[in-house]
Scaffold this motif. Sequence first.
Motif, short mmCIF file in Angstrom:
data_model
loop_
_atom_site.label_atom_id
_atom_site.label_comp_id
_atom_site.label_asym_id
_atom_site.label_seq_id
_atom_site.Cartn_x
_atom_site.Cartn_y
_atom_site.Cartn_z
N UNK A 103 0.89 -1.17 0.00
CA UNK A 103 0.00 0.00 0.00
C UNK A 103 0.92 1.22 0.00
N UNK A 104 0.76 2.09 -0.97
CA UNK A 104 1.65 3.25 -1.13
C UNK A 104 0.85 4.52 -0.89
N UNK A 105 1.36 5.37 -0.03
CA UNK A 105 0.67 6.61 0.32
C UNK A 105 1.35 7.82 -0.32
N UNK A 106 0.55 8.75 -0.80
CA UNK A 106 1.04 10.05 -1.26
C UNK A 106 0.81 11.04 -0.14
N UNK A 107 1.91 11.53 0.43
CA UNK A 107 1.85 12.44 1.58
C UNK A 107 2.37 13.81 1.16
N UNK A 108 1.70 14.87 1.58
CA UNK A 108 2.05 16.20 1.08
C UNK A 108 3.06 16.92 1.96
N UNK A 139 3.38 1.37 6.59
CA UNK A 139 3.65 0.36 7.60
C UNK A 139 2.89 0.74 8.87
N UNK A 140 3.19 0.09 9.97
CA UNK A 140 2.42 0.29 11.19
C UNK A 140 2.50 1.71 11.72
N UNK A 141 3.67 2.36 11.66
CA UNK A 141 3.83 3.70 12.22
C UNK A 141 3.15 4.78 11.41
N UNK A 142 2.98 5.94 12.00
CA UNK A 142 2.34 7.07 11.34
C UNK A 142 3.30 7.75 10.37
N UNK A 143 3.11 7.54 9.08
CA UNK A 143 3.92 8.16 8.02
C UNK A 143 5.41 7.86 8.18
N UNK A 144 5.72 6.67 8.67
CA UNK A 144 7.12 6.32 8.95
C UNK A 144 7.74 5.39 7.91
N UNK A 145 6.96 4.92 6.95
CA UNK A 145 7.44 3.89 6.02
C UNK A 145 8.53 4.38 5.08
N UNK A 146 9.23 3.45 4.44
CA UNK A 146 10.31 3.81 3.52
C UNK A 146 9.79 4.60 2.32
N UNK A 147 10.55 5.60 1.94
CA UNK A 147 10.14 6.54 0.89
C UNK A 147 10.56 6.02 -0.48
N UNK A 148 9.61 6.10 -1.42
CA UNK A 148 9.88 5.67 -2.79
C UNK A 148 10.34 6.86 -3.63
N UNK A 149 9.60 7.97 -3.57
CA UNK A 149 9.95 9.14 -4.37
C UNK A 149 9.49 10.44 -3.71
N UNK A 150 10.12 11.54 -4.09
CA UNK A 150 9.75 12.85 -3.55
C UNK A 150 9.78 13.91 -4.65
N UNK A 151 9.10 15.01 -4.39
CA UNK A 151 9.21 16.21 -5.21
C UNK A 151 9.15 17.40 -4.28
N UNK A 152 9.64 18.54 -4.74
CA UNK A 152 9.61 19.75 -3.93
C UNK A 152 8.83 20.84 -4.64
N UNK A 153 8.30 21.76 -3.85
CA UNK A 153 7.52 22.87 -4.38
C UNK A 153 7.70 24.08 -3.45
N UNK A 154 7.94 25.23 -4.06
CA UNK A 154 8.12 26.45 -3.27
C UNK A 154 6.79 26.91 -2.69
N UNK A 155 6.80 27.37 -1.46
CA UNK A 155 5.62 27.96 -0.84
C UNK A 155 5.61 29.45 -1.17
N UNK A 156 4.61 29.89 -1.87
CA UNK A 156 4.52 31.29 -2.29
C UNK A 156 4.03 32.18 -1.15
N UNK A 157 4.36 33.44 -1.24
CA UNK A 157 4.07 34.38 -0.14
C UNK A 157 2.58 34.54 0.13
N UNK A 158 1.75 34.27 -0.88
CA UNK A 158 0.31 34.43 -0.69
C UNK A 158 -0.43 33.09 -0.63
#
Length: 311
Positions: A103-108, A139-158
């Motif tokens: 089971x693979x989760x997309x976390x923001x 896995x059993x823990x809260x958002x603790x499972x091994x990471x498959x992939x990531x991306x980054x995004x800038x947080x804009x001022x507004x």
Amino acid sequence: MRLIFAGTPEIAVPTLAALEGAGHEIVAVLTQPDARGKRGRTLHPSPVKAYALERGLDVWTPEKASAPEVVARIEELEVDAAAVVAYGQILRPALLAAVRLAWVNLHFSVLPAWRGAAPVQRAIMGGDDVTGASTFVIEKGLDTGPVIGTLTERIRATDTAGDLLERLATLGAPLMVQSLEALDSGIARPAAQGEEDVSYAAKLTREDAYVRWDLAAHVVDRRIRGCTPAPGAWTTLPDGSVAKLGPVSPRLQRSGTAPGQVRFEEGEVLIGTGTDPVALGWIAPAGKKPMDAAAWWRGARLGESAQLGEA
């Protein structure tokens, strides 16, 4: 791939659409049971359910996804994997073991930063410059499972939490597709999360959304944007009633005002903070729809000493 999809709110829909668009077979869609609207009279399907039914997909709405009868049904489907986006239920070990791969989760967020229920909101409120999205093996823990992939995004001022979530939902959909395909082909090498940079994103409460005008202007700005649209930043008006507030804009060149004091200047409603005043964009007094702050000021006739929140 034969997949199960589990998700509930609007931000989960782009991933479901992307998986379908990539040619994968969605054999079942799990989503939360229909919920009552604000007035509590009519049951409404989740956005994921509404989308899935339009596409002719098989929709399940179990009260408990990890119930033995649900696990048995999933085992019978002989699926390869499950994709999860903001489903809203804890998945127990028996359920996790019911698919071939994972089971693979997309976390923001970029894990291990901001594990938990409100990663986007907490990133904005915490003043982060950059956030992102991660796919990981549940896995059993809260958002603790091994990471498959990531991306980054800038947080804009507004950016409000709603703005940023919408953007990350769109950007994260292809990341989920790529992650599942890499996992299926054996290319993926899920990496254990480090524990040295962990931060936690607790669900926002009504108390979190109360505006403390004695804080610095930039902190007030971040807190309001992080609570928009939900749970909705709020304050009290001079008569003691509650009003929701939209995002504000710090006014660094304006003269200071006592925290919470309101004045009208150069066409703007200014509110004092612990440092510089902020300009209010919109306000929604109790029982009313959001209105332009200047229009509210003209109708409220509060006077120059009006005070929001605690004096």
